[in-house]
Design a protein around this motif. Structure first.
Motif, short mmCIF file in Angstrom:
data_model
loop_
_atom_site.label_atom_id
_atom_site.label_comp_id
_atom_site.label_asym_id
_atom_site.label_seq_id
_atom_site.Cartn_x
_atom_site.Cartn_y
_atom_site.Cartn_z
N PRO A 73 31.47 59.08 37.62
CA PRO A 73 32.33 58.21 37.23
C PRO A 73 31.51 56.58 37.26
CG PRO A 73 32.95 59.36 39.36
CD PRO A 73 31.59 59.88 38.80
N LEU A 74 30.61 56.65 37.72
CA LEU A 74 29.61 55.42 37.70
C LEU A 74 28.88 55.17 36.25
CD1 LEU A 74 27.71 55.20 41.21
CD2 LEU A 74 29.70 53.77 40.41
N TYR A 78 29.65 52.12 33.96
CA TYR A 78 28.81 51.14 33.53
C TYR A 78 28.00 51.28 32.16
CZ TYR A 78 28.94 49.24 38.05
OH TYR A 78 29.45 48.69 39.20
N LEU A 79 28.18 52.54 31.43
CA LEU A 79 27.64 52.93 30.20
C LEU A 79 28.70 52.31 29.23
CD1 LEU A 79 25.78 56.06 30.69
CD2 LEU A 79 24.59 53.96 30.68
N ARG A 80 28.20 51.77 28.15
CA ARG A 80 29.17 51.44 26.88
C ARG A 80 29.64 52.85 26.49
NH1 ARG A 80 26.28 50.73 21.84
NH2 ARG A 80 23.93 51.49 22.34
N PHE A 82 30.75 55.94 24.26
CA PHE A 82 30.31 56.28 23.30
C PHE A 82 31.21 57.49 22.74
CE2 PHE A 82 26.39 55.23 24.95
CZ PHE A 82 25.68 54.67 23.93
N PRO A 83 31.82 57.78 21.64
CA PRO A 83 32.81 58.72 21.10
C PRO A 83 32.40 60.24 21.41
CG PRO A 83 31.54 58.00 19.17
CD PRO A 83 31.11 57.27 20.27
N PHE A 84 31.01 60.48 21.77
CA PHE A 84 30.71 61.81 22.18
C PHE A 84 30.49 62.23 23.70
CE2 PHE A 84 26.97 59.29 20.80
CZ PHE A 84 26.30 59.75 21.75
N ILE A 85 30.84 61.29 24.31
CA ILE A 85 30.74 61.44 25.73
C ILE A 85 32.05 61.30 26.29
CG2 ILE A 85 30.02 60.28 28.14
CD1 ILE A 85 27.56 58.98 26.84
N SER A 86 32.31 62.39 26.85
CA SER A 86 33.80 62.42 27.39
C SER A 86 34.05 62.58 28.77
CB SER A 86 34.57 63.91 26.90
OG SER A 86 33.73 64.85 27.53
#
Length: 86
Positions: A73-74, A78-80, A82-86
């Protein structure tokens, strides 16, 4: 020297530190258990110490998974995105 805003908010720091420590503990348990199991692979009989190595390996895997689930969840916060990170 100018001070910048911290990367992580104060209320999220204990959670971040806990997740990092649990993940690191899991990694150390996994490495110690796996290397000890490999080192004792020439033994012909199973004893209590080798059972302890298996327990270390299991704790290591669960520690890494639990640390990752604590930090996910963090990372999403905090990360922008990305379409490939779900």
């Amino acid at each position: 020297m100018t001070t910048s805003a911290p990367d992580v908010e104060l209320e999220d720091r204990p959670r971040l530190i806990r997740g990092q420590r649990i993940g690191t503990f899991g990694l150390v348990c996994l490495l110690v258990g796996a290397s000890s199991m490999i080192a004792s692979s020439a033994q012909t009989e199973w004893d209590a110490v080798r059972s302890f190595y298996v327990v270390l390996i299991v704790f290591g895997v669960f520690g890494i998974i639990f640390g990752q689930k604590t930090l996910r969840p963090l990372m999403k916060k905090y990360l922008r995105s990305f379409p490939f990170i779900s």
